[in-house]
Design a protein around this motif. Structure first.
Motif, PDB file in Angstrom:
ATOM      1  N   HIS A 313       0.859  -1.186   0.000  1.00  0.00           N
ATOM      2  CA  HIS A 313       0.000   0.000   0.000  1.00  0.00           C
ATOM      3  C   HIS A 313       0.892   1.233   0.000  1.00  0.00           C
ATOM      4  N   PRO A 314       0.589   2.246  -0.808  1.00  0.00           N
ATOM      5  CA  PRO A 314       1.459   3.437  -0.890  1.00  0.00           C
ATOM      6  C   PRO A 314       1.755   4.063   0.469  1.00  0.00           C
ATOM      7  N   GLU A 315       0.792   4.016   1.385  1.00  0.00           N
ATOM      8  CA  GLU A 315       1.010   4.639   2.690  1.00  0.00           C
ATOM      9  C   GLU A 315       1.973   3.841   3.570  1.00  0.00           C
ATOM     10  N   ASP A 316       2.221   2.578   3.206  1.00  0.00           N
ATOM     11  CA  ASP A 316       3.076   1.719   4.039  1.00  0.00           C
ATOM     12  C   ASP A 316       4.471   1.537   3.472  1.00  0.00           C
ATOM     13  N   GLU A 318       7.069   3.634   2.828  1.00  0.00           N
ATOM     14  CA  GLU A 318       8.202   4.305   3.485  1.00  0.00           C
ATOM     15  C   GLU A 318       8.609   3.603   4.779  1.00  0.00           C
ATOM     16  N   ASP A 319       7.638   3.322   5.641  1.00  0.00           N
ATOM     17  CA  ASP A 319       7.956   2.682   6.925  1.00  0.00           C
ATOM     18  C   ASP A 319       8.504   1.271   6.720  1.00  0.00           C
ATOM     19  N   PHE A 338       2.023  -4.215   7.363  1.00  0.00           N
ATOM     20  CA  PHE A 338       1.698  -3.426   6.177  1.00  0.00           C
ATOM     21  C   PHE A 338       0.519  -4.079   5.457  1.00  0.00           C
ATOM     22  N   ARG A 339      -0.008  -3.331   4.478  1.00  0.00           N
ATOM     23  CA  ARG A 339      -1.123  -3.833   3.661  1.00  0.00           C
ATOM     24  C   ARG A 339      -0.585  -4.266   2.296  1.00  0.00           C
ATOM     25  N   TYR A 347      -6.740  -4.776  -0.550  1.00  0.00           N
ATOM     26  CA  TYR A 347      -5.594  -4.773   0.352  1.00  0.00           C
ATOM     27  C   TYR A 347      -5.951  -5.503   1.643  1.00  0.00           C
ATOM     28  N   TRP A 349      -4.196  -6.677   5.576  1.00  0.00           N
ATOM     29  CA  TRP A 349      -3.082  -6.472   6.515  1.00  0.00           C
ATOM     30  C   TRP A 349      -2.269  -7.748   6.678  1.00  0.00           C
TER      31      TRP A 349
END
Length: 791
Positions: A313-316, A318-319, A338-339, A347, A349
């Motif tokens: 998932h784009p939001e996950d 970087e971390d 992450f997703r 998506y 988890w």
């Protein structure tokens, strides 16, 4: 006959040559033996002719020589046997008698029936000895390295004959060195064709053959995998091969185990329901099990690190990337949530974990990771959190309802307790007030009638009733732990000895009193007067429980209270003095024992007890940081134990009487400031002090009194009630001592919570409890004024 030409055997050339010559017939008998051989062997030609070499040299090892002679006679060729590879072929000696080092050349001469074998012996003793000196100097270190080398080192001639072996050969193959020397090296290898190809490549190439693996056979027939390196070299126009054979069995075994482990891992990974993946030390994912391909809808083998990253998932991104980069850099286990995008675009988890695989040196050689679907857990956790929030609200509402119910119950219990308390107080105080009011009424009536002859009788009755009311108040305060105390170091054994006679008179002649006191007992810190009253009260209760007589025992002991006992007694663990009062009376049933410390609870008939005796003792003991407990059994008596904490210090000595007081306790014109908000009490005290000869200043509140104390007015003693409105008595004393630090203060109290504490009174302060007699007040004031010089 035509001339046959020169003959070396007859022309003397045979004997003149500086080399040994032996001519052998086909049946290997000596045909010719020249002078050189006769000199070197010490065997004349006549003795040698017609004999065989084994007969001439019975102790020599001639097998190799005979093998070469046979080969030469059969093939019609020639062979050379050198001293370096075949030392001591013939037992020959130099003219000086030293062993002769020699080479032997064997060649066939003649044809057919005339075929013979010429053995030529060349003396190389001097050259070899010179070479040995040089070689010993140059090759000592090389020989040591070869002998100590863990790898097998063989020296072969061009015909594959083993000329030299190092000690490692015996360990590797199981043959001794003499069993290998002279044998073809091919005997050691299972694939002799492969060995021959390797050897021929070296002989015909650039002199070096890169390592190659080959299977050898040990003496016991077991196989051994070896890595072989060959190199060609030349000496004295002869070609030799050095073969270095390295044992690779352990490496191959490790590789086999690794391959088997890899196969097993892949099989297990393919069977796992989770995503499984691996990566080399640099962290670039290079293998995935089929579950990953099925989840992402990607064809097997068409997935790499970049494609995998696109599933996140784009939001996950970087971390997740940061965590993985940190794990690869530090070698620490990796974990992230992450997703991941499924083949249908949804998506879900996942939680990913990866652990490093390390070699024996601790370096990371592989990463093995897995992804576990936790979508359902996340959903369940959120549902549980929502449920908890709802439950919390419901619990809060229910708790509020319970608290309201508990508050109502407490209020009901409190009203019940207040009703019981007020009922008991009303009963006793009404009796006492009846005596006071009735007696004073009779006094007033007699005075109005002028009949004062028997007024004293009624006044005495009123005073007795008032004193009994004061005692009842003291008991109530003791139970509630609000009675002012005067704690001092007390020796309980000494206190028992002081009141022993009073106890005997109180219990009567039918009861035996036993006081086996312990000598040198620890001191305690408490109010000695209240402890005496408690002891007397217990003795009277015991007397009433033994109407037909019995035994009353008063004992003391030093005890150590541990943590478990301390919790039971509601104390702090430590050292205590235990006062035990036991009787042999009727005892208490369990229900009575459970309520024994309740105020106004009594089993005595009306008028014979207030029910405050044990409650007073309980309050006094708890106020002294101690504990009290009852043990009783019907028909066997009662035991009451009082625990008081040990005091670490010395007993107080009575103060020296530096200035004797007047017998009548009268004043010497000292100035006393009386502060009391109750006008009747203030006027009464001022009148008493004036009659005693003191100069009295009066104040109804603390604020007005403080103005007097801050003035230049001389004040010898401050007498103040504690419970003043506004500025209370203690606050007044503290404020006054700012300007008058040596001011003596006598506090009066009928009830004051703070007055019950041990630290309430400071130096130069005393306390007197209402109601008090004028004589007690006069004595207390006189003692305080004369204890130290006036202010």
């Amino acid at each position: 006959m035509p001339d046959a030409g020169p003959n070396i055997l007859t022309d003397g050339i045979f004997d003149a040559l500086d080399t040994g010559l032996i001519l052998l017939s086909r049946d290997r008998k000596v045909v010719a033996w020249n002078a050189w051989m006769a000199s070197a062997s010490k065997i004349d030609a006549d003795a040698a002719l017609g004999e065989t070499l084994e007969w001439l040299f019975p102790e020599a090892k001639l097998d190799r020589l005979f093998a070469v002679i046979g080969s030469v006679m059969d093939s019609g060729t020639s062979r050379l046997l050198t001293h370096s590879l075949h030392p001591d072929l013939l037992p020959l000696r130099t003219r000086a008698g030293r062993p002769l080092i020699h080479d032997i050349a064997v060649r066939a001469v003649g044809r057919g029936a005339q075929l013979q074998c010429l053995v030529q012996v060349a003396n190389v003793t001097v050259a070899v000895e010179r070479e040995h000196v040089l070689r010993d100097r140059q090759n000592a270190r090389y020989d040591a390295v070869v002998d100590s080398a863990p790898d097998v080192i063989l020296t072969l001639d061009a015909d594959d004959t083993i000329q030299l072996v190092n000690p490692a050969a015996a360990r590797q193959f199981g043959y001794e060195a003499h069993e290998l020397i002279g044998q073809p090296a091919a005997m050691l290898f299972e694939d002799r064709a492969a060995w021959s190809a390797m050897r021929q490549a070296v002989l015909g190439g650039d002199g070096t053959r890169q390592p190659a693996e080959i299977v050898a056979r040990r003496k016991n027939g077991s196989p051994s995998h070896l890595e072989v390196s060959l190199s060609r070299w030349q000496s004295d126009s002869r070609v030799f091969i050095t073969a270095i054979l390295r044992d690779v069995n352990e490496r191959r075994s490790a590789e086999e185990k690794l391959r088997a482990s890899e196969v097993q891992f892949r099989s297990m990974a393919q069977a796992a329901p989770n995503h499984v993946w691996t990566a080399p030390p640099d962290g670039r994912l290079d293998w995935f099990n089929d579950r990953v391909y099925e989840y992402g809808g990607v064809a097997p083998g068409k997935l790499d690190a970049e494609t995998w990253a696109n599933f996140l998932h784009p939001e996950d991104v970087e971390d997740t990337t940061a965590r993985w980069t940190a794990a690869v850099a530090t070698g620490e286990p990796y974990e992230a949530q992450f997703r991941l995008r499924r083949a249908d675009g949804a998506y879900r988890w996942h939680i990913a974990r990866a652990f490093p695989v390390r070699n024996a040196a601790g370096a990371v050689i592989r990463w093995v990771g897995s992804n576990t679907d936790i979508e359902d857990q996340k959903t369940a956790a959120q549902a549980l959190a929502d449920l908890n929030a709802t439950l919390e609200q419901r619990v809060q509402e229910r708790t509020g309802q319970l608290m309201q119910a508990e508050e109502a119950l407490r209020q009901s219990q409190k009203m019940e307790a207040v009703g019981q308390l007020t009922g008991g107080i009303a009963h006793d105080f009404n009796n006492l007030l009846q005596g006071i009011i009735g007696s004073l009424d009779r006094v007033q009536k007699r005075i109005s009638e002028g009949r004062i002859a028997d007024v004293d009788r009624f006044l005495k009755g009123a005073v007795d009733a008032a004193n009994r009311a004061a005692a009842l108040t003291h008991r109530l305060l003791a139970f509630s732990r609000r009675q002012p105390v005067d704690p001092r170091p007390v020796d309980i054994n000494q206190l028992i000895a002081t009141v022993e006679e009073l106890l005997r008179r109180s219990i009567g002649e039918t009861i035996a009193l036993k006081t086996p006191a312990l000598h040198d007992i620890w001191l305690v810190r408490c109010d000695a007067n209240q402890l005496e009253n408690a002891l007397l009260n217990l003795a009277i209760n015991a007397r009433d429980a033994m109407p037909d007589g019995g035994t009353l025992a008063v004992e003391t002991a030093q005890v150590e209270v541990n943590e478990a006992e301390a919790r039971r007694l509601e104390l702090k663990a430590g050292e205590f003095v235990r006062l035990r009062v036991s009787d042999t009376g009727v005892g208490m049933p369990p229900d009575v024992r459970a309520r024994a410390f309740d105020p106004f609870y009594t089993t005595k008939p009306i008028g014979q007890g207030t029910g405050l005796g044990l409650s007073m003792i309980y309050g006094f003991v708890r106020q002294s940081e101690g504990a009290v407990e009852i043990a009783s059994e019907m028909g066997k008596g009662t035991t009451i134990e009082i625990y008081l904490p040990r005091f670490r210090g010395d007993a107080e000595q009575p103060a020296a009487d530096d200035a004797a007081s007047p017998d009548d306790n009268t004043g010497n014109n000292e100035i006393v400031l009386v502060v009391e908000d109750e006008a009747v009490v203030r006027v009464l005290i001022a009148d008493v002090l004036a009659d005693l000869g003191y100069r009295v200043l009066e104040s109804a509140d603390g604020t007005a009194a403080l103005r007097i104390l801050e003035s230049a007015q001389r004040i010898d003693l401050l007498v103040s009630d504690i419970g003043l409105p506004g500025l209370n008595g203690r606050q007044l004393a503290d404020a006054a001592r700012v300007k008058r630090p040596a001011l003596k203060v006598l506090f009066m109290t009928g009830y004051a919570e703070n007055a019950a504490g041990k630290s309430f009174l400071e130096s130069g302060m005393e306390i007197i409890t209402k109601p008090f007699t004028t004589d007690l007040l006069a004595t207390k004031i006189r003692e305080m004024l004369e204890s130290k010089p006036r202010t």
